[in-house]
Each structure stands twice: as structure tokens, then as C-alpha cells.
Write a protein that holds these residues in place. Structure first.
Motif, short mmCIF file in Angstrom:
data_model
loop_
_atom_site.label_atom_id
_atom_site.label_comp_id
_atom_site.label_asym_id
_atom_site.label_seq_id
_atom_site.Cartn_x
_atom_site.Cartn_y
_atom_site.Cartn_z
N GLU A 1 0.81 -1.22 0.00
CA GLU A 1 0.00 0.00 0.00
C GLU A 1 0.84 1.27 0.00
OE1 GLU A 1 -2.85 -0.19 3.12
OE2 GLU A 1 -3.87 -1.92 2.26
N GLU A 2 2.16 1.12 -0.10
CA GLU A 2 3.04 2.28 -0.13
C GLU A 2 2.84 3.03 -1.45
OE1 GLU A 2 7.53 2.05 0.01
OE2 GLU A 2 6.99 1.56 2.07
N ALA A 3 2.92 4.36 -1.39
CA ALA A 3 2.72 5.17 -2.59
C ALA A 3 3.85 4.91 -3.58
CB ALA A 3 2.66 6.64 -2.21
N LYS A 4 3.47 4.65 -4.84
CA LYS A 4 4.45 4.42 -5.89
C LYS A 4 3.88 4.94 -7.19
CE LYS A 4 2.75 -0.20 -6.44
NZ LYS A 4 2.78 -1.46 -5.83
N VAL A 5 4.76 5.26 -8.12
CA VAL A 5 4.35 5.74 -9.43
C VAL A 5 4.95 4.81 -10.47
CG1 VAL A 5 4.48 7.65 -11.07
CG2 VAL A 5 4.24 8.13 -8.64
N VAL A 6 4.08 4.29 -11.35
CA VAL A 6 4.50 3.34 -12.39
C VAL A 6 4.06 3.90 -13.74
CG1 VAL A 6 4.26 0.97 -13.23
CG2 VAL A 6 4.22 1.43 -10.78
N GLU A 7 4.94 3.79 -14.73
CA GLU A 7 4.62 4.30 -16.06
C GLU A 7 3.97 3.21 -16.91
OE1 GLU A 7 6.71 6.67 -19.76
OE2 GLU A 7 7.97 5.64 -18.30
N LEU A 8 2.88 3.56 -17.56
CA LEU A 8 2.21 2.69 -18.52
C LEU A 8 2.72 3.04 -19.91
CD1 LEU A 8 -1.44 2.94 -17.21
CD2 LEU A 8 -0.06 0.88 -17.20
N LEU A 9 3.10 2.04 -20.69
CA LEU A 9 3.61 2.28 -22.03
C LEU A 9 2.66 1.69 -23.07
CD1 LEU A 9 7.33 1.35 -21.35
CD2 LEU A 9 6.34 3.63 -21.53
N PRO A 10 2.52 2.37 -24.23
CA PRO A 10 1.67 1.82 -25.29
C PRO A 10 2.21 0.49 -25.79
CG PRO A 10 2.18 4.13 -25.71
CD PRO A 10 3.04 3.69 -24.56
N TYR A 11 1.32 -0.48 -25.96
CA TYR A 11 1.70 -1.81 -26.44
C TYR A 11 2.12 -1.75 -27.90
CZ TYR A 11 1.31 -6.77 -27.57
OH TYR A 11 1.56 -8.04 -27.99
N GLU A 12 1.33 -1.08 -28.69
CA GLU A 12 1.63 -0.82 -30.11
C GLU A 12 1.20 0.61 -30.36
OE1 GLU A 12 -0.42 -3.85 -32.30
OE2 GLU A 12 1.07 -5.38 -31.81
N SER A 13 0.92 0.97 -31.58
CA SER A 13 0.43 2.32 -31.84
C SER A 13 -0.97 2.46 -31.26
CB SER A 13 0.43 2.63 -33.34
OG SER A 13 -0.49 1.78 -34.00
N CYS A 14 -1.26 3.62 -30.72
CA CYS A 14 -2.56 3.86 -30.08
C CYS A 14 -3.50 4.57 -31.05
CB CYS A 14 -2.39 4.72 -28.83
SG CYS A 14 -2.00 3.77 -27.38
N ASP A 15 -4.65 3.99 -31.24
CA ASP A 15 -5.74 4.61 -32.00
C ASP A 15 -6.99 4.50 -31.14
OD1 ASP A 15 -7.55 5.61 -33.77
OD2 ASP A 15 -7.11 4.18 -35.38
N VAL A 16 -7.22 5.52 -30.32
CA VAL A 16 -8.34 5.50 -29.38
C VAL A 16 -9.67 5.52 -30.11
CG1 VAL A 16 -9.43 6.79 -27.49
CG2 VAL A 16 -6.95 6.59 -27.58
N ILE A 17 -9.74 6.24 -31.22
CA ILE A 17 -10.99 6.36 -31.99
C ILE A 17 -11.42 5.00 -32.54
CG2 ILE A 17 -12.12 7.49 -33.95
CD1 ILE A 17 -11.42 9.41 -31.65
N ASN A 18 -10.47 4.22 -33.05
CA ASN A 18 -10.78 2.91 -33.63
C ASN A 18 -10.59 1.76 -32.64
OD1 ASN A 18 -11.52 3.80 -36.24
ND2 ASN A 18 -9.36 4.16 -36.68
#
Length: 145
Positions: A32-49
Motif C-alpha cells: 500500500e506504499e505510494a508508488k508511481v508506475v509508467e504505462l507504455l503503449p503496447y503498439e500504436s494507439c488509436d483511441v478512436i478505432n
């Protein structure tokens, strides 16, 4: 068998149980300790599609936009989620996401389709997800194909 050995045999199981409980509390506190983790795109991101997946280890987040609702679907339950649409001047507009039916699905109404709906157009987005005191953050570009 002398009296010291008898006492040792009686006390050892009690100490083992106390040690097991103390270790459990320690591991729970570390989780439960505060931590910051970065999320990386798996491939190219197309949120609309609906083809944008962000990953960090076993944790995956799917971000998509459908009928002017931008939705976040995660593999673990979230405590809160905030989406930021970032303009060309690097000014971020926050969109707090609301839980749909379970802590795995969050959405909010955005104008993302108007900003990045044309083919070939990209738009910068930021995502902040909170899980039990830890924050998962990501900055990525959505590119409409």
C-alpha cells in the motif's frame, strides 16, 4: 528431556505463528506504499478505432472512444481515473472518469473525436490511474488510421 527443552518446544509454535502474522502485516504495508508506475503503449494507439492498449507488467489498460464517451477498461480494479487531453500549447484539460458498473470500467464524455477524428491526425493524451495508493501514469499520442 530437561525443562528448558520442554519450554522451547512449547514456545516455538507460538513464535512461529506470531512471526507469520507479523510478516503478513509487513507485506501488506509495503503493497500500500505510494508508488508511481509508467504505462507504455503496447503498439500504436488509436483511441478512436479502439486499438489502444497501455501496459506495465501484468497490468493492461484499454482506452477507446465510442459515441463521444472515452472509456478506460483495466485488468485490475481502479480507485480513480483521470484523462487529460493536451493541446498544441501543452495545456492539459482534465476529464475525471466515472465508474460504469464495476471498478474495471470507467468513462467520461469528451470531444476527442472532434480533436483527433480525422485520418492521420494525432493528439496527445495523458492518463492517471490510482490503485491502492499507487499511481499509474501514461503520456501517449492517439493517431487515427
Amino acid at each position: 528431556m530437561n525443562k528448558h527443552t520442554k519450554i522451547a518446544f512449547m514456545v516455538a509454535p507460538i513464535l512461529a505463528v506470531i512471526g507469520y502474522i507479523a510478516a503478513d502485516y509487513y507485506v501488506e504495508d509495503q503493497a500500500e506504499e505510494a508508488k508511481v508506475v509508467e504505462l507504455l503503449p503496447y503498439e500504436s494507439c488509436d483511441v478512436i478505432n479502439q486499438t489502444c492498449i497501455l501496459k506495465s507488467g501484468d497490468f493492461e489498460v484499454n482506452v477507446f472512444d465510442k459515441n463521444k464517451l472515452t472509456t478506460v477498461n483495466s485488468t485490475f480494479p481502479l480507485d480513480s481515473a483521470t484523462l487529460f487531453l493536451v493541446d498544441e500549447n501543452d495545456q492539459a484539460t482534465p476529464y475525471p472518469l466515472g465508474m460504469i458498473q464495476s471498478p474495471y470500467y470507467w468513462h467520461t464524455e469528451t470531444n476527442l473525436r472532434a480533436l483527433a477524428g480525422s485520418p492521420g491526425q494525432s493528439y496527445k493524451m495523458r492518463l492517471v490511474l490510482n490503485i491502492k495508493g499507487g499511481s499509474y501514469i501514461s503520456e501517449f499520442y492517439t493517431t487515427t488510421l
